[in-house]
Design an enzyme around this catalytic site. Structure first.
Site, short mmCIF file in Angstrom:
data_model
loop_
_atom_site.label_atom_id
_atom_site.label_comp_id
_atom_site.label_asym_id
_atom_site.label_seq_id
_atom_site.Cartn_x
_atom_site.Cartn_y
_atom_site.Cartn_z
N ASN A 326 5.07 -12.15 3.47
CA ASN A 326 5.09 -10.73 3.78
C ASN A 326 6.56 -10.29 3.58
OD1 ASN A 326 5.51 -8.18 5.18
ND2 ASN A 326 3.27 -8.08 4.99
N SER A 349 0.57 -7.87 1.69
CA SER A 349 1.02 -6.70 2.16
C SER A 349 0.22 -6.04 3.20
CB SER A 349 1.19 -5.73 0.78
OG SER A 349 1.75 -4.28 1.17
N GLU A 350 0.97 -5.43 4.27
CA GLU A 350 0.05 -5.17 5.39
C GLU A 350 -0.88 -3.89 5.10
OE1 GLU A 350 4.38 -3.93 6.54
OE2 GLU A 350 3.47 -5.30 5.17
N ASN A 351 -0.75 -3.09 3.92
CA ASN A 351 -1.75 -2.17 3.76
C ASN A 351 -2.99 -2.66 3.22
OD1 ASN A 351 -0.05 -2.52 1.30
ND2 ASN A 351 -1.17 -0.83 0.45
N SER A 391 -5.96 -7.17 7.89
CA SER A 391 -4.52 -7.49 7.39
C SER A 391 -3.69 -7.95 8.68
CB SER A 391 -3.93 -6.23 6.75
OG SER A 391 -2.67 -6.55 6.32
#
Length: 525
Positions: A326, A349-351, A391
């Site tokens: 990440n 990606s954290e989204n 996530s």
């Protein structure tokens, strides 16, 4: 019978032995030669379809708590927000990852002073959000992004609280984070401390669940039963929010027949959705249009650009084949441009996407596909999309091997500060506190060695509010590379950039450090 359905059964004639099902006027029949049993189902609660956003939100009263889906401007319920603008409802508590931008998304409701309190992880580039917070016009409860997602998920699951490693040792844990400033800059309301416990020798803090009076979410499609599908990274916070509200209102781009969806493909079942309407117009504004440019002859780089490139090219050596990584905004993300040939790295990606690819070419951008920096992206074969709570389960659970992020300060013991300067600058912690919370994830910081005034950024102890405590493994600057001993504390100088001496590092580092037996030249891909 209490619940979603009322079942009535009518037994006709005598008991059956072998039954053949068929559908009749009143429901499902089981039939043989002797008789039939009819089971009819009547929903006591089902999604209602509305003609407009204004109609769907008109009964939302003042002082309601709203869960508002979206990440940046991706997947936001822009028509429902417009409906709230017209209704004039005020005193709202809005639970949302962020508040859009000054003139779009929830930023519109900030401008009309309809929001009293924001519960968010990120202020970002919304200058009006930051201005109202620092001037005392707006209450803001800043919450780590993964904790926010899990608090909402827990609320929808009927779990009142949970323990998380995220934010231990920070203002979130200890309390005292400013929620409301006075007009004179004093702090009028601060956050409460969190309960702390040890589990298997590790530190955790307790977080309370979040529920809402209404959830305003954006889906791609709904069927006439009320089931929802989302598209790409527009899913983000929308599914957990749909589950955590008393009344969920979904705006969609398309409504299809009841048998159009494969039941296996449904993202949010109809049980969570009470109101649906089809949006008539979607702007789908892109916050950061980022494109792949055709290669041209490289322009000469100035000193600052050369310094950044040195950091980026060293950071790229942290990638190893098969790794899940990440990358933060800026230099960390740029390091992915230098992944060595033959090495496969899976970018998360954290989204809500795993398998990030390069930026799109002009004309190929998709407003429903962005990274955590709100930039337009593509994905590679084998990629997947998921919600924000999933996530951060990957992140907090230690399934991500490497995270690279920037910093304002790092201490000799590996403490990290990168999210606010009290009373002056508030960007929010976003997902950073979660990303550094798992001991199984290697944390690499990329930053300039000193600030713009020449003050050291590597210190005995951080002066700014912490993002994480004893969490950094490696520090990469334009001058050198330090390894951090998180267990015992202390830095070890491992590599020196070309033309840099140990004396230079001593002069520009505000703490003592050890030196490796062999200090190597600073690596570059």
């Amino acid at each position: 019978m209490a619940g979603l359905f009322r079942f009535s059964a009518r037994i006709l004639l005598r008991q059956e032995t072998s039954k053949t099902p068929f559908f009749g006027q009143h429901g499902l029949y089981l039939k043989n030669g002797h008789g039939a049993c009819c089971f009819s189902t009547t929903k006591q609660r089902s999604a209602k379809f509305y003609d407009s956003a204004e109609e769907a939100v008109k009964d939302i009263p003042d002082n309601s708590t709203l869960l508002v889906g979206g990440f940046g401007l991706c997947g936001i319920p822009e028509n429902l927000i417009g409906g709230l603008l017209k209704s004039g409802v005020k005193g709202l508590t809005a639970v949302s990852n962020n508040a859009g931008v000054d003139d779009f998304g929830l930023g519109l409701l900030l401008r009309t002073n309809q929001i009293k309190r924001m519960i968010s992880s990120y202020v970002g580039e919304n200058k009006e959000f930051e201005r109202q917070y620092l001037s005392g016009e707006l209450e803001v409860e800043l919450t780590p992004q993964g904790t926010l997602a899990e608090r909402i998920r827990a609320g929808g699951a009927g779990v009142p609280a949970f323990f998380t490693p995220t934010a231990f040792g920070t203002l979130v844990h200890e309390g005292g984070s400013p929620i409301k400033y006075g007009t004179d800059g004093s702090v009028e309301i601060t956050s409460e401390p969190r309960e702390h416990r040890l589990f298997d020798g590790k530190n955790y803090i307790m977080e309370r669940a979040i529920t809402g009076d209404f959830a305003l979410i954006k889906a791609w499609k709904a069927d006439k039963a009320g089931n929802l599908l989302f598209r790409k990274t527009a899913r983000n916070f929308n599914p957990p929010m749909a589950r955590a509200a008393r009344i969920t209102i979904a705006e969609v781009e398309e409504i299809v027949d009841i048998d159009e969806f494969d039941p296996d493909s449904i993202h949010v079942p109809s049980i969570y959705v009470q109101r649906i309407f089809k949006g008539q117009k979607y702007e789908k504004r892109i916050e950061r249009l980022t494109l792949t440019k055709d290669k041209t002859e490289d322009a000469p780089m100035n000193e600052a650009a050369l310094m950044r490139e040195r950091i980026i090219m060293r950071a790229a050596l942290e990638f190893h084949d098969g790794m899940y990584a990440n990358l933060g905004i800026g230099m960390p993300m740029l390091a992915s441009n230098y992944i060595k040939p033959g090495i496969e790295v899976h970018l998360q990606s954290e989204n809500g996407v795993l398998g990030l690819g390069p930026f799109p070419r002009k004309g190929e951008q998709d407003p429903d596909l962005i990274n955590a920096g709100k930039q337009t992206v593509t994905v590679i074969p084998g990629a997947s999309y998921f919600s924000s709570d999933d996530s951060f389960a990957m992140i907090r659970g230690g399934h991500v091997d490497l995270t690279i992020l920037g910093a304002m300060e790092v201490s000799k013991d590996g403490d990290l500060a990168n999210w606010m300067i009290p009373g002056k600058m508030v960007k929010g912690m976003g997902g950073a506190m979660d990303l550094v919370s798992s001991p199984r994830t290697k944390v690499v910081v990329t930053m300039e060695h000193t600030d713009k005034k020449g003050n050291p950024k590597i210190l005995d102890s951080c002066s700014l509010p912490l993002t994480g405590k004893r969490c950094v493994d490696t520090i990469i600057t334009e001058l050198c590379v330090f390894n951090v001993d998180k267990e015992n504390g202390g830095l070890t100088l491992m590599e020196l950039a070309d033309g840099v001496t140990v004396e230079d590092i001593v002069e520009k580092t505000a703490c003592e450090f050890n030196m490796a037996d062999e200090i190597k030249p600073m690596g570059q891909v």
